[in-house]
Design an enzyme around this catalytic site. Structure first.
Site, PDB file in Angstrom:
ATOM      1  N   ASP A   8     -29.452  50.316  19.169  1.00  0.00           N
ATOM      2  CA  ASP A   8     -28.516  49.216  19.384  1.00  0.00           C
ATOM      3  C   ASP A   8     -28.957  48.121  18.415  1.00  0.00           C
ATOM      4  OD1 ASP A   8     -27.163  46.963  20.186  1.00  0.00           O
ATOM      5  OD2 ASP A   8     -27.974  46.914  22.235  1.00  0.00           O
ATOM      6  N   LYS A  70     -26.229  40.329  11.419  1.00  0.00           N
ATOM      7  CA  LYS A  70     -25.117  41.244  11.717  1.00  0.00           C
ATOM      8  C   LYS A  70     -23.763  40.616  11.371  1.00  0.00           C
ATOM      9  CE  LYS A  70     -23.651  44.039  15.667  1.00  0.00           C
ATOM     10  NZ  LYS A  70     -24.088  44.480  16.994  1.00  0.00           N
ATOM     11  N   GLU A 169     -20.115  50.144  20.465  1.00  0.00           N
ATOM     12  CA  GLU A 169     -21.026  49.709  21.525  1.00  0.00           C
ATOM     13  C   GLU A 169     -20.493  49.960  22.951  1.00  0.00           C
ATOM     14  OE1 GLU A 169     -21.666  45.728  20.195  1.00  0.00           O
ATOM     15  OE2 GLU A 169     -22.946  46.388  18.553  1.00  0.00           O
ATOM     16  N   ASP A 192     -18.351  43.676  27.816  1.00  0.00           N
ATOM     17  CA  ASP A 192     -19.608  43.556  27.073  1.00  0.00           C
ATOM     18  C   ASP A 192     -19.711  42.186  26.406  1.00  0.00           C
ATOM     19  OD1 ASP A 192     -21.710  43.684  25.324  1.00  0.00           O
ATOM     20  OD2 ASP A 192     -21.059  45.487  24.269  1.00  0.00           O
TER      21      ASP A 192
END
Ligand code: AMP
Length: 619
Positions: A8, A70, A169, A192
């Protein structure tokens, strides 16, 4: 095949997991830490410092400590500029070139910095496993475009890993929650909320297969936003004591950010916490007691922003929340009681909606799911498959500048679909294939993923056939194949340049498509009606020239008047008058009806010519 680790690679934190003896486990570093902060410091000499040490050093070295890299993965300079990303470290973002981070005399690409995080995770895995890890499954947000997925893959390779799969994800999280043990046809929402991204996915379990029915989210919404609101709130208070410019010092902001993050996390369990920052400046120390109630007041507007994505995903899946069986919470920020209550309220968990499931550690679910996917790939589990969906529709530009969808939004991946197209002009030598992504009717309102030309044998218009096939592989990468169906000449292009797409605007694209739905449909109808009008008026004029004399006077009059109304509508619209597609369609139909006798005469003429050619004389 050796073991495949699951990674992850998060905006805030990253984790690595593996399946050992059929059990998925998150691996810890030498100090027992399972989370690795996604933070990299590039010192003046020596190797980059990654993780906890880099995070701790952020206060002392804000300008050489890279966080949230990211956000820059696979992004172009102009995309970043238009999004107003500001970081404490230097970011060089110009034009269509890649974003780079100039540090210690070298330009770092985001994937190179991410690779440093991945190397650290690989080392953690190597220390915690029996076999050396060589391959990995890495997760990305559902809204990552091709360029961002490719950059993630590249980062893995730079870290010396063979990247077996890039998966979404929320899909990974669903695997970790063991949805496969639910009854067939169960439907689950995955909410999420991490540090930097929010994703809402709706999945269905079907014959042991997970299918993503819909996915919706925002790659710029998460716990970091709550931190920012808290930092702004306290920086203002501190500014009143030490002056606004001193309060805006990067070192002070970095300390404050760390303190509010810690306070926020503690307030998930406690009702009040003390924030103490001794000697923020030589003369000033900051002390404040923050209550859960105050935090919730500040965080509420951010948490509330997740509602629209939940509703949109439900609408895309064509479901009311009452049809869902479970609501799963993922991402560190969902530990906050306010977030749990909010998600539960949006999905009506207490009013006959889905059951709220918080059984997994929300920080770890994605990594565990990635490890399970790795396990599936190396055969540790059988009977389980993963299917993702396309977040936006993909298609090509056709006549009149319209978008022709080949793969609609929310289609399950991997997918292969094709369609045949024809030419607009006589004896064209080539066609331009313009690949588009988006939800709007007009090509120009969608994003251009790329264009290429295909040469083919010239033929009269409408005769040449070009087959276009779109294939999206399991990593979400689009391959476009165009083929001249007569000669077999073809071109295959990988659309890795999806950088044209600004991911922050993905959501905007969806919202705009809803907002402009009526206008867009009207535009499409107009373009189609206009194309038809142009074709019929040209053909009618030609017919009148050659056969007009053979028509009855009233027939000819009717044709001319119908022709005049079509042409006048076209001219009026060109002059900016409000003419609707419906008016033009009606005029087209009247022209069609009026030209029936002319069409009959033309048909007779063609038949006669044919018979003459064959040597049979009429009569
Ligand atoms: P993730 O991206 O899933 O690692 O989530 C990171 C986000 O979760 C950051 O914004 C953290 O501040 C937040 N977070 C982590 N632990 C907690 C907690 N116990 N309570 C509230 N937020 C948390």
């Amino acid at each position: 095949m050796g073991k495949i680790i699951g990674i992850d690679l998060g905006t805030t934190n990253s984790l690595v997991a593996v399946v050992e003896s059929g059990i998925p486990l998150v691996l810890a570093d030498g100090r027992g830490q399972r989370l690795t902060p996604s933070v990299v410091r590039v010192p003046a000499s020596g190797e980059p410092v990654v993780g906890w040490e880099a995070r701790r050093g952020r206060v002392a070295h804000p300008e050489t400590t890279v966080t949230s890299i990211k956000r820059f993965m696979g992004r172009r300079g102009d995309e970043v500029n238009s999004n107003g990303d500001t970081m404490a470290y230097p970011v060089h973002a110009e034009g269509s070139g890649p974003v780079v981070v100039p540090l210690q005399g070298r330009d770092w690409l985001p994937e190179e910095l991410s690779a440093e995080i991945l190397k650290t995770l690989r080392t953690i895995a190597a220390e915690g496993m029996i076999d050396r890890p060589e391959a990995a499954v890495i997760t990305v947000p559902a809204y990552f475009n091709d360029a961002q997925r490719n950059a993630t893959r590249k980062a893995g390779e730079l870290a010396g890993l063979r990247v077996e799969r890039i998966i979404n994800e929320p899909t990974a999280a669903a695997l970790a929650y063991g949805l496969n043990s639910l009854k067939e046809k169960s439907k689950v929402a995955v909410y999420d909320l991490g540090g930097g991204t929010f994703d809402l996915s709706i999945l269905e379990l079907n014959e042991g297969v997970f299918q993503v029915l819909a996915t919706c989210g925002n790659t710029r919404l998460g716990g970091d936003d709550i931190d920012r609101v808290l930092v702004d709130h306290f920086a203002e208070q501190i500014g009143q004591e030490v002056g606004p410019s001193a309060a805006a010092e990067p070192a002070i902001l970095a300390r404050l950010t760390e303190a509010v993050q810690e306070a926020k996390a503690r307030l998930s369990k406690e009702l009040k916490v003390a924030i103490t920052l001794p000697f923020l400046t030589p003369e000033f120390s900051f002390e404040h007691t923050l209550t859960r109630e105050q935090l919730e007041l500040l965080a509420k507007p951010i948490v509330t922003r997740t509602r629209e994505y939940c509703l949109k995903a439900l609408a895309d899946a064509g479901l009311a929340s009452g049809y869902l069986d479970q609501l799963i919470l993922v991402g560190g920020q969902t530990r906050m009681p306010l977030v749990r209550e909010f998600a539960s309220e949006v999905f009506g968990c207490d009013e006959g909606g889905p059951e709220l499931n918080t059984s997994q550690n929300p920080d770890e679910a994605i990594a565990l799911g990635a490890a399970i996917q790795g396990g599936i790939l190396c055969g540790d589990f059988s009977g389980m498959l993963l299917l993702d969906v396309t977040p936006l529709s993909l298609g090509i530009e056709t006549f009149g500048g319209l978008m022709n969808v080949i793969i609609p939004r929310n289609t399950t991946l991997p997918v292969k679909r094709g369609e045949a197209f024809t030419t607009v002009a006589d004896y064209q030598k080539e066609v331009l294939i313009h690949v588009l992504q988006g939800e709007r009717e007009k090509a120009a309102d969608n994003w251009s993923l790329g264009r290429f030309t295909l040469e083919f044998e010239p033929q009269p218009k409408g005769v040449a056939k070009v087959g276009v096939q779109f294939e999206i592989d399991a990593d979400g990468i689009l391959h476009v194949l165009a083929r001249d169906l007569k000669t077999g000449n073809e071109k295959l292009v990988e659309m890795s340049s999806a950088v044209e797409v600004d991911d922050a605007e993905v959501q905007q694209m969806i919202e705009e498509s809803v907002e402009h739905a009526f206008d867009d449909i009207e535009d499409r109808r107009w373009i189609e009606a206009r194309l038809r009008a142009k074709q019929t008026t040209a053909a009618t004029r030609k017919g009148l020239e050659s056969l007009g004399d053979e028509l009855e006077e009233d027939q000819r009059g009717a044709i001319e008047s119908a022709l005049a109304s079509v042409e006048s509508l076209l001219a009026r619209r060109e002059n900016g008058d409000a003419v609707t597609a419906a008016q033009l369609r009606e005029a087209n139909s009247k022209l069609d009806a009026a030209t029936q006798p002319l069409a009959g005469l033309m048909m007779d003429r063609v038949m006669a010519e044919m018979l003459e050619k064959r040597g049979v004389l009429p009569g």
